[in-house]
Structure formats: C-alpha cells, structure tokens
Design a protein around this motif. Sequence first.
Motif, PDB file in Angstrom:
ATOM      1  N   GLU A 500       0.902  -1.375   0.169  1.00  0.00           N
ATOM      2  CA  GLU A 500       0.035   0.291  -0.223  1.00  0.00           C
ATOM      3  C   GLU A 500       0.453   1.204  -0.372  1.00  0.00           C
ATOM      4  OE1 GLU A 500      -3.499   2.103   2.214  1.00  0.00           O
ATOM      5  OE2 GLU A 500      -2.737  -0.133   3.234  1.00  0.00           O
ATOM      6  N   THR A 504       0.645   3.827  -3.207  1.00  0.00           N
ATOM      7  CA  THR A 504      -0.173   4.828  -3.345  1.00  0.00           C
ATOM      8  C   THR A 504       0.365   6.603  -3.396  1.00  0.00           C
ATOM      9  OG1 THR A 504      -1.072   5.857  -0.681  1.00  0.00           O
ATOM     10  CG2 THR A 504       1.449   5.256  -0.563  1.00  0.00           C
ATOM     11  N   LYS A 509       0.634   8.871   3.738  1.00  0.00           N
ATOM     12  CA  LYS A 509       0.301   7.132   4.363  1.00  0.00           C
ATOM     13  C   LYS A 509       1.706   6.503   3.706  1.00  0.00           C
ATOM     14  CE  LYS A 509      -3.868   6.353   3.360  1.00  0.00           C
ATOM     15  NZ  LYS A 509      -5.307   5.438   1.605  1.00  0.00           N
TER      16      LYS A 509
END
Length: 588
Positions: A500, A504, A509
């Motif tokens: 992820e 991303t 994040k």
Amino acid sequence: MPTIFSEKKQPKKNNKLYDFLFSPINQKQNQEVKLGLSVTLIFILICSVIAYYDVLTGQYRGEIFNDDLRIYFWLDQFLDPDLFPNDPIADYFKSVTPIAYTFLFSILAKLGITPRFVMQVIPLFLAVFSSAYIFLLSLEILPIIPFAFVTTIVSWMTFFPTDALPRSSFIILFPAFLYYLIRRALLPCLATILLQGLFYTPFIFVLIGVLIVRLFSWKNRKIRISSDKKDYIFSISGIFVAAIVSIVYILSSQDYLPSISGAEAIKLPEFWYPEGRVPYYSDNILDTYIFGWQSGLKPGKLLKSIPLVGWLSLILPLLLCFPSKFSLRNEITQNRVILLNILIASCGLNILAHLVFFKLYYPNRYTRMPLTFLIALSSSLCLFILLRAIWNWCNAQQFTVKVKQAAFIIITLILGGYSLAYPLYFSSRVSPRVVYHLPEIEMFFAAQPKDILVASLEGTPSNNIPIFSQRSTLTAPEFVVPYHPKHYIPMKEKTLDLIEAHYTDDQLKLKKFIQQYQIDFFVIRESTFTPKFFTRSTWFKQWKDIAKKISNEQKLGKIPSLLKFKQNCTDFQSEEWFVVSSKCILRQ
C-alpha cells in the motif's frame, strides 16, 4: 572392518576379468574390501574436487549455491551478536532451525570460520563420508566390489553437488542407518536416528518407518510377524530415541507452534498451483498427489535424477523372478529386503503426510530423497544382473574366440565408461549454481549501521540483503512462508502495508508507514511500478485482487509518491536499482 561374504560359493571361472567384475567376495577378503573402499573414496574425492575446483580456489568466495540457504542469514550472529537486533525474521528462523545444525555453526564460528564458507565446503564432506557408507551398504546387498563401486558412483552423481541445508544430512545418515541396521549394530543405529532427528527431524519418520516395516514379512501369501527379538529391540529403541528428539525439537520451536492445518492451508492462495508461494493443492487431483512439486511421487522426475540408468530400476522385480536366466540373482543376499522396506516405509509416510497435511510437513520429504536413493541402488543391481547375463549368454554361444572377446570388451567398456569416464566428464560439467544477487547494493548496505531496516517489494534485493549485507529487511518472499501462523500473519500484514505504501499517491500514508515500521531505506526500480511487475512478482501472483486494484489505480493516472521521491532522495544507484532514503522522504 566388517566381514562381507556371499551366500553361495560360485563355480570357478577361468576368466579373470569375469571373476573381477561378477564374482562375489568371501569372508576372507576383507583386505580387498578395504582396498576397494579406499579406491572408491579417492575417486569420489577427485571427482568432487574437479567439480568444486573454482570454489576451492576462491572464485566463489562469499557466494551461496542454494537460495534456500538464505534463511540462515542469522547464523552470522555467532560472529557478531549485534547483527539483526529486534529482527522478527531472524528470531523465527533461529527458532525453527534444527538444534544440531545450529550447534555445528556455532562451534565453527568460535574457530573464526564464517557460515558462508562452511556452506560451500559441507558438500565435499558429505560426498566422501556418505560414499563410504553407500559402498559398505552395497556389499551387504551384493558382495561384489565393482558393484559397490558403481553404486557409490551412481549415488554420487545423483546427489552431488548437494547443499548445506539441514535436510542434506540425510545423504550420509540414511545409508549409515541402513548399514548398521543390516549389521545388527544397535548403538550405532540409534546414533544415526538421534543425529538425523537433531539435524532434520522430519526424516526420522523414514528411519522409524523402516524399523517398523521390518517387523513384517510376506511368506506363503500371508503377512507374517517377526519372531526375532532383535527386530523388536531395534524398533522400540528407535521409537524411543525418535520420541525424545521430537520433543526436544518441539520445545525449541514452541514459540511459533502450532503449524498451519490442512483446513487453514486450503483457504490460502499461497498453497495453490500454479502461482502460490508454496503450492500444494491443485484443481487437478493428480497434481496434488502425484505430479505436483510437493507430492514427491512424480515418476519421471525420480527416475531422471539417476544419470542414464534410472529407468533400469523398474525391471528389477522382473529380473529377480527369474534366477535361472539371471544367475547373479542368486548372489544377492537376503539383505535385499531392505529395498522393499524403504519403498513401503517411504510411500506409506507419503500417503500419511497427505492425509494429515500439514502436520508432517510436505509429503515429498518422505519420498524424494529416500526413493531416489532406492532407485540408485536398484539401477546398479539391474545393470550388473543384465551385463552378467549377457556375458554368460555370449560365452555359451558357438561364437569364435574373437567375437566373444569383443563382446567381453564391450561389456567391460560399458561398466568402465559409466563408472570411470562418465563421472569425470560429469564432474567437469557440474558447477555450483550461484544465487543471483546485487553485490554493489549489498556493499552499500553493509557499510550502513547494523540496526537499519530495508524495505523492498523486489525479491532480488529483499531476499539477499540479510545474508550478503548482514542487514535486516522488513519482508521478503523467501522469508514470508505460511507454515506457522504466528510468524506468517504479522509478516503478511507488513507485506500488505508495504504494498500500500509503495503504490500510494498520498505522501502522508507513505510517511506514516515509514514511521510505523522505522524504515531506513527503500530499494526500487522503475519497472516495479509497471503492470509487467504484477505478472512476475511473487506477491502479486498469489494476491491477484490486490494487483488488479493497483493496476486500475495506475490506469487512472495516479503516480506513486515513492516514485516521485526517487529523483531527490536516492542515496545510491546501481544500474536500474535505486536506494531511496526514508529520512529524505520525511524531510520533504
């Protein structure tokens, strides 16, 4: 030196070459056994040195020859205890590594010998010591020195070059166990069981299986139970030793027990063909139980593992049924029953491992090496039975002396060529398969502090950095194995978080991921962010839904933040590989 003798006295032959090749030795010929064993070991050593010449001269210094050895990177802690601090991957593999294997490397490390050097030279020691037991074991089955020589050579070509994994201990301990079992030497036999359990526990079930099978026999179309008290002493004692060593192994690895169950494994894509990390299940039931990677029963693979003569083993039962036509059958001792014991025990355990999957690990552990060894022995037996039958047939025909001499020379050349010339050719062509890695990248990390943590979705750097750089990696395909949920579940979670963060387009994040796991560096290349990567990555092959989701996001034009930071935060570059600094990312 043990006494080897034939069951029946053979008729006198006038042909000295025939006597040398096909006549059994008797109980007064122990000097010939010693000479034959010495010659065999010298020849094995010569072939092994030829095959490992580049290793011995230092050309492969620091390399490893089996990618499975990468899980033993933590052994470097014996040389430097400050390596891999708070590394859950190192802790896991340290816990599940067999006790004797750990002890061996710890002792050698105290002598200043590095683990990677030990991993390189162990195959040479295995080749010599296993050959000694295979030679002596062969004489117990067919007391003909050239047969023992050929069997030993066939076995060497089958298993060499081996590796330094714990399971390779089977190559020396299994023939040693069989030899001492046939010789009815209880303490040495129990010692091999103990050592096998301490070096690689799953294989002790094969040894115990052989002991149990020997309690039964087939006579007059009925199964008979042994009336020999020694058989029960061997079996009960062996089971007792195996139970103790199994308990010791369970206690040493209890932090990660229990192992995954079959009911859990069947739900995970990691266990499914063709894309799973450790495939076992298949939509085709034949692949699961016979032809699959973990079945251990694929006939072609087993037979082809024996150079040139493996297929001969299939006709051994037929040859043994016609002693009048194949006279060498009469020279084979009653110890030949050990071949059937191996077959029954090995196949029986394979079936049991399927039934209780994954409690006994993979089924192939109980068939691949035992049956390969069995085929090597059987193939050599068939070769000698057939060549002696051909020799006797030629001698009985009304051929001219020159024709007979030519036939005998051809037979001798077949044996000599296969057992002498071909091994030398084989050893010159065989070379260790060096694991591919990235030396420049690894040297960069080796110069960094010992407590750094590297993250990469690419298998080449993440799998190799721990053993070649002696630095920790967050996750890697080689280390995230689904055998023990207590290890696998948190490692899978880290991997999914890395995926992820990797793709991303949200910088927050990415930074949050870096802070959560205390990442120091990322290793990337531009192709990691292309759709092609999703088709070759170990992760995305088994997690297709995640790959599809990321691919769809990229089609919408989303550019991963990590890729944006590549230009300004790259600390080191080697060809297409980039080392991106996390500290730099956090400062942006």
